[in-house]
Design a protein around this motif. Sequence first.
Motif: not given
Length: 318
Positions: A224-231
Amino acid sequence: MISESNSFVKGVVLGGAFCMLVTLLGHIKVGHGTKAHHHEHHHIQAPNKEDVLNLSEGERVELSKSIRVYCIILVKPKDLGHWAAVKETWSKHCDKVEFYSSENVKVFDSVALNTNDLWMMMRKAYKITYERYKDEFSWFFLAYPTTFAIIENLKYFLLKKDPSQPFYIGHTVKSGDLEYVDGEGGIVLSIESLTRLSRVLEDSDKCPEQGGMIWKLAEDKQLAICLKYTGVFAENAEDAEGKDVFNTKSVGALIKEAMSTHPQQVVDGCCSDMAITFSGLAPNHMHVMMYGVYRLRPYGHTYNDALVFLPPAGSDND
């Protein structure tokens, strides 16, 4: 097939009841609660059945063929019993399924990832999946070996979702300021989300393999953290009545809860008619679920589903 009456959930409940008998009501493994805690996140629902009925027969056929799901199952050698059960049951309904193992296992075909850490396994599995299948599939479903999934219901849920949009779907949970999809209930990514993830996986500052605070988090939170950086943000999947369709508990556990909290409405209080996943099942429970979901049918009852999701060519699934 997708039932537009209560027949599906009755079958699931019957399957769950058998599971309860097998375990004497007391030994069913459970995950996190099936009801998400109150928090702010996106809620997305299954398509309106009336809209589907208004489509022409040709449009329905084309639509049912257009949704293809690639399934990723993360396994370890200690999971051999569950691995075999998933391979023999629900995974046959995926358009393609591959088991990603922490190491090479001779008894089953798998993609060896050569790591025992679940976050590293997840990263590698998604990276390999993108490289191999980015042009072949639009939807990607990741599950653990204790998860049981009804792929036809997943396809129905995705019916009117555009995979070119960044979807990250499942049972959403809030942990501090982080909203994430609980891996126990399964994780669905659209091709757009997988594309964005494949890029951020190369950025060690935003999505590190190890080290720092992120290393201490569970793999589904790190995703989720990684995906959050991509919007890309977590979205909770629900039916038209607001019930979760990705469940982080077994049917048996949900039935027991419903019997306690809604003794007069066990079926309505238990599960959605359009449930997609259940979690925490023992291998024998998966076979019982296959019986309840796919095989048990009342004689003389006619099913009039608006769409038919056919199994992959050459499949021997139920």
